[in-house]
Scaffold this motif. Structure first.
Motif, PDB file in Angstrom:
ATOM      1  N   ASN A  12       0.837  -1.125  -0.103  1.00  0.00           N
ATOM      2  CA  ASN A  12      -0.048  -0.029   0.037  1.00  0.00           C
ATOM      3  C   ASN A  12       0.914   1.376   0.171  1.00  0.00           C
ATOM      4  OD1 ASN A  12      -2.254  -1.583  -0.120  1.00  0.00           O
ATOM      5  ND2 ASN A  12      -2.369  -1.604   2.252  1.00  0.00           N
ATOM      6  N   VAL A  13       1.866   1.307  -0.970  1.00  0.00           N
ATOM      7  CA  VAL A  13       2.707   2.232  -0.798  1.00  0.00           C
ATOM      8  C   VAL A  13       2.413   3.178  -2.182  1.00  0.00           C
ATOM      9  CG1 VAL A  13       4.629   1.779   0.644  1.00  0.00           C
ATOM     10  CG2 VAL A  13       4.886   1.324  -1.470  1.00  0.00           C
ATOM     11  N   GLY A  14       1.781   2.486  -3.111  1.00  0.00           N
ATOM     12  CA  GLY A  14       1.302   2.933  -4.314  1.00  0.00           C
ATOM     13  C   GLY A  14       2.012   2.410  -5.603  1.00  0.00           C
ATOM     14  N   LYS A  15       2.614   1.028  -5.417  1.00  0.00           N
ATOM     15  CA  LYS A  15       3.361   0.430  -6.401  1.00  0.00           C
ATOM     16  C   LYS A  15       2.325   0.358  -7.594  1.00  0.00           C
ATOM     17  CE  LYS A  15       4.454  -3.155  -3.999  1.00  0.00           C
ATOM     18  NZ  LYS A  15       3.718  -2.652  -2.858  1.00  0.00           N
ATOM     19  N   SER A  16       1.212  -0.707  -7.321  1.00  0.00           N
ATOM     20  CA  SER A  16       0.264  -0.728  -8.426  1.00  0.00           C
ATOM     21  C   SER A  16      -0.300   0.412  -8.951  1.00  0.00           C
ATOM     22  CB  SER A  16      -0.630  -1.706  -7.947  1.00  0.00           C
ATOM     23  OG  SER A  16      -0.417  -2.962  -7.444  1.00  0.00           O
ATOM     24  N   THR A  17      -0.404   1.514  -8.372  1.00  0.00           N
ATOM     25  CA  THR A  17      -0.973   2.476  -8.806  1.00  0.00           C
ATOM     26  C   THR A  17      -0.101   3.304  -9.831  1.00  0.00           C
ATOM     27  OG1 THR A  17      -2.132   3.105  -6.955  1.00  0.00           O
ATOM     28  CG2 THR A  17      -1.937   4.936  -8.356  1.00  0.00           C
ATOM     29  N   GLN A 114      -4.627   2.245   4.111  1.00  0.00           N
ATOM     30  CA  GLN A 114      -4.158   1.566   5.068  1.00  0.00           C
ATOM     31  C   GLN A 114      -2.346   1.486   4.890  1.00  0.00           C
ATOM     32  OE1 GLN A 114      -5.511  -2.597   5.308  1.00  0.00           O
ATOM     33  NE2 GLN A 114      -3.833  -3.317   6.589  1.00  0.00           N
ATOM     34  N   ASN A 115      -1.873   1.594   6.046  1.00  0.00           N
ATOM     35  CA  ASN A 115      -0.390   1.667   6.202  1.00  0.00           C
ATOM     36  C   ASN A 115       0.069   0.358   7.319  1.00  0.00           C
ATOM     37  OD1 ASN A 115       2.289   2.244   6.194  1.00  0.00           O
ATOM     38  ND2 ASN A 115       2.228   3.986   7.280  1.00  0.00           N
ATOM     39  N   ASN A 117       2.717  -0.023   8.841  1.00  0.00           N
ATOM     40  CA  ASN A 117       3.326   0.515  10.161  1.00  0.00           C
ATOM     41  C   ASN A 117       2.431   1.679  10.528  1.00  0.00           C
ATOM     42  OD1 ASN A 117       5.580  -1.230  10.136  1.00  0.00           O
ATOM     43  ND2 ASN A 117       6.265  -0.148   8.088  1.00  0.00           N
ATOM     44  N   PRO A 118       2.696   1.853  12.148  1.00  0.00           N
ATOM     45  CA  PRO A 118       1.731   3.054  12.432  1.00  0.00           C
ATOM     46  C   PRO A 118       2.026   4.214  12.143  1.00  0.00           C
ATOM     47  CG  PRO A 118       3.285   1.960  14.086  1.00  0.00           C
ATOM     48  CD  PRO A 118       3.269   1.195  12.758  1.00  0.00           C
ATOM     49  N   THR A 119       3.026   4.738  11.584  1.00  0.00           N
ATOM     50  CA  THR A 119       3.567   6.074  11.359  1.00  0.00           C
ATOM     51  C   THR A 119       4.291   5.867   9.690  1.00  0.00           C
ATOM     52  OG1 THR A 119       5.656   5.694  12.183  1.00  0.00           O
ATOM     53  CG2 THR A 119       4.130   6.479  13.638  1.00  0.00           C
ATOM     54  N   VAL A 120       4.343   7.148   9.073  1.00  0.00           N
ATOM     55  CA  VAL A 120       4.933   7.369   7.873  1.00  0.00           C
ATOM     56  C   VAL A 120       6.364   7.548   8.029  1.00  0.00           C
ATOM     57  CG1 VAL A 120       4.910   8.609   5.863  1.00  0.00           C
ATOM     58  CG2 VAL A 120       2.665   8.028   6.837  1.00  0.00           C
ATOM     59  N   ASP A 121       7.334   6.580   7.755  1.00  0.00           N
ATOM     60  CA  ASP A 121       8.568   7.067   8.124  1.00  0.00           C
ATOM     61  C   ASP A 121       9.308   6.281   6.766  1.00  0.00           C
ATOM     62  OD1 ASP A 121      11.421   7.035   8.587  1.00  0.00           O
ATOM     63  OD2 ASP A 121      10.994   6.703  10.767  1.00  0.00           O
ATOM     64  N   PRO A 122       9.873   7.090   5.634  1.00  0.00           N
ATOM     65  CA  PRO A 122      10.466   6.551   4.460  1.00  0.00           C
ATOM     66  C   PRO A 122      11.701   5.928   4.676  1.00  0.00           C
ATOM     67  CG  PRO A 122      10.428   9.100   4.387  1.00  0.00           C
ATOM     68  CD  PRO A 122       9.384   8.535   5.488  1.00  0.00           C
ATOM     69  N   ILE A 123      12.297   6.485   5.527  1.00  0.00           N
ATOM     70  CA  ILE A 123      13.798   5.873   5.920  1.00  0.00           C
ATOM     71  C   ILE A 123      13.513   4.270   6.422  1.00  0.00           C
ATOM     72  CG2 ILE A 123      16.048   6.126   7.090  1.00  0.00           C
ATOM     73  CD1 ILE A 123      15.728   9.345   6.875  1.00  0.00           C
ATOM     74  N   ARG A 124      12.802   4.357   7.302  1.00  0.00           N
ATOM     75  CA  ARG A 124      12.484   2.868   8.063  1.00  0.00           C
ATOM     76  C   ARG A 124      11.901   1.905   7.267  1.00  0.00           C
ATOM     77  NH1 ARG A 124       7.262   3.640  11.148  1.00  0.00           N
ATOM     78  NH2 ARG A 124       6.731   3.350   8.821  1.00  0.00           N
ATOM     79  N   ASP A 125      11.164   2.390   6.279  1.00  0.00           N
ATOM     80  CA  ASP A 125      10.369   1.415   5.153  1.00  0.00           C
ATOM     81  C   ASP A 125      11.567   1.027   4.284  1.00  0.00           C
ATOM     82  OD1 ASP A 125       8.067   2.144   6.439  1.00  0.00           O
ATOM     83  OD2 ASP A 125       7.182   3.277   4.943  1.00  0.00           O
ATOM     84  N   LEU A 126      12.318   1.982   3.759  1.00  0.00           N
ATOM     85  CA  LEU A 126      13.418   1.522   2.923  1.00  0.00           C
ATOM     86  C   LEU A 126      14.266   0.475   3.781  1.00  0.00           C
ATOM     87  CD1 LEU A 126      14.699   1.717   0.106  1.00  0.00           C
ATOM     88  CD2 LEU A 126      16.349   3.371   0.821  1.00  0.00           C
ATOM     89  N   GLU A 127      14.589   0.684   4.626  1.00  0.00           N
ATOM     90  CA  GLU A 127      15.478  -0.057   5.430  1.00  0.00           C
ATOM     91  C   GLU A 127      15.209  -1.474   5.604  1.00  0.00           C
ATOM     92  OE1 GLU A 127      16.368   2.429   8.815  1.00  0.00           O
ATOM     93  OE2 GLU A 127      18.433   3.281   7.689  1.00  0.00           O
ATOM     94  N   ILE A 128      13.970  -1.334   5.672  1.00  0.00           N
ATOM     95  CA  ILE A 128      13.135  -2.794   6.009  1.00  0.00           C
ATOM     96  C   ILE A 128      13.163  -3.590   4.716  1.00  0.00           C
ATOM     97  CG2 ILE A 128      10.784  -3.882   6.065  1.00  0.00           C
ATOM     98  CD1 ILE A 128       9.903  -1.797   7.957  1.00  0.00           C
ATOM     99  N   ILE A 129      12.918  -3.065   3.606  1.00  0.00           N
ATOM    100  CA  ILE A 129      13.322  -3.642   2.406  1.00  0.00           C
ATOM    101  C   ILE A 129      14.548  -4.103   1.934  1.00  0.00           C
ATOM    102  CG2 ILE A 129      12.558  -3.394  -0.064  1.00  0.00           C
ATOM    103  CD1 ILE A 129      10.406  -3.721   1.438  1.00  0.00           C
ATOM    104  N   GLU A 130      15.627  -3.257   2.284  1.00  0.00           N
ATOM    105  CA  GLU A 130      16.886  -3.420   1.760  1.00  0.00           C
ATOM    106  C   GLU A 130      17.441  -4.507   2.762  1.00  0.00           C
ATOM    107  OE1 GLU A 130      19.231  -0.292  -0.272  1.00  0.00           O
ATOM    108  OE2 GLU A 130      18.024  -1.816  -0.699  1.00  0.00           O
TER     109      GLU A 130
END
Length: 357
Positions: A12-17, A114-115, A117-130
């Motif tokens: 739900n970050v907008g990939k399919s859109t 829907q997210n 994670n409870p907050t919007v944090d682009p750095i945390r999100d990238l670090e999860i994927i990496e």
């Protein structure tokens, strides 16, 4: 050659859109729940290039054929994907098949979407994927370095795998291996951590021009060079407009280039690609080649026989072809060159190959 970019990110970050916007399709089901995309959607998109039409007008070509780029919409990864969480193993395997990774990063607030994670944090999100990709690489490397499998890996690959494992385990920058080893061998390793990356900060309409607090925080850490600010939602809206309406709307919201144009330009930069052309009465066509490509290798993009039987390449730069109104005047005015096997094709070259079959 056509290059392939995989769009990855948390659910739900907008990939399919974004995928729908880039491919001008509704192949990817954009739904407000995780894992709505299970099998990867693939869209093949013509690469816009204004030079094609100019060449075709001069050559009076019957048709124009663009080179292409493929986008792969890979379902949302979650923490634990490397261990199979959220169908992670299946998704990670799809990433191995792409040339470059587009990291889709959520940089917008919304009560409606829907997210995970409870907050919007682009750095945390990238670090999860990496992190998940690095963990997947560790598992892949360890398997290939096992005694029974090691004999099937050539010496250069062994060095790359051992060096990559050392980097990951000791928190070193794994991308340094790209400067230490041959590019072809690095690509053949299939390691996710070594894939070329583009970071797409997905924003709302209000942030499309100057970004927002999330994009500023993200870019300050990961840099501007491979980061783009795009609104997937706006890109999707633009796709439904005709050319006149599209230009008017883009001007109104201060959007100079579409997301597709920005991604293709950045993709060509990070993958070090060039474009050459063939042009005649039947067709004008664009061909994608790696930078520093020799004339025979470029000819091989058309057909392997062209490379095997290469004799020479009649060569005119794009500007000279346009200024001299085509092949005949370019030759008469001394602007056409005969290039041999060692010639390095330049971006925009118009080529006619001579070969023996």
């Amino acid at each position: 050659m056509s290059f392939k970019c995989g769009i990855v990110g948390l659910p739900n970050v907008g990939k399919s859109t974004l995928f729908n916007a880039l491919t001008n399709s509704s192949k990817a089901q954009a739904a407000n729940f995780p894992f709505c995309t299970i099998d990867p959607n693939i869209g093949i998109v013509p690469v816009p290039d204004s030079r094609l039409e100019n060449l075709a007008n001069i050559s009076k070509s019957k048709k124009i054929i663009n080179t292409t780029i493929s986008f792969v919409d890979i379902a949302g990864l979650v923490k634990g994907a490397s261990k199979g969480e959220g169908l992670g193993n299946k998704f990670l395997s799809h990433i191995r098949e792409v040339d470059a990774i587009i990291h889709m990063i959520r940089c917008f607030d919304s009560d409606d979407i829907q997210n995970v994670n409870p907050t919007v944090d682009p750095i945390r999100d990238l670090e999860i994927i990496e992190t998940e990709m690095m963990l997947a690489d560790i598992e892949s490397i360890q398997k290939r370095l096992e005694k029974n499998n090691k004999k099937n890996v050539d010496e250069e690959q062994l060095k790359i795998l051992e060096s990559a494992l050392d980097c990951i385990n000791n928190d070193k920058d794994v991308s340094i291996l790209k400067t230490q080893f041959d590019k072809k061998h690095v690509n053949q390793s299939g390691l996710l951590s070594l894939k070329s990356k583009i970071f797409v900060c997905n924003v709302d309409e209000q942030s499309i021009q100057g970004g927002n607090e999330y994009t500023k925080k993200f870019i300050s850490k990961f840099g501007q060079e491979n980061s783009l600010i795009i609104s997937a939602d706006i890109e999707n809206q633009i796709n439904g407009l005709d050319t006149k309406e599209k230009n008017k709307y883009m001007e109104m919201i201060g959007l100079k280039n579409t997301g597709l144009d920005m991604l293709i330009k950045k993709g060509y930069e990070i993958l070090e690609l060039d474009t050459y052309f063939t042009s005649g009465p039947e067709e004008t066509r664009a061909w994608t080649i790696p930078k520093n490509c020799t004339a025979p290798k470029a000819a091989g993009e058309i057909h392997t026989d062209f490379e095997k039987g290469f004799i020479r390449a009649e060569t005119v730069s794009y500007d000279d072809f346009i200024n001299n109104d085509g092949w005949v005047n370019s030759k008469a005015n001394g602007k056409m060159r005969l290039e041999g096997k060692d010639y390095i094709v330049k971006d925009g070259d118009v080529l006619n190959f001579r070969f023996n079959t």
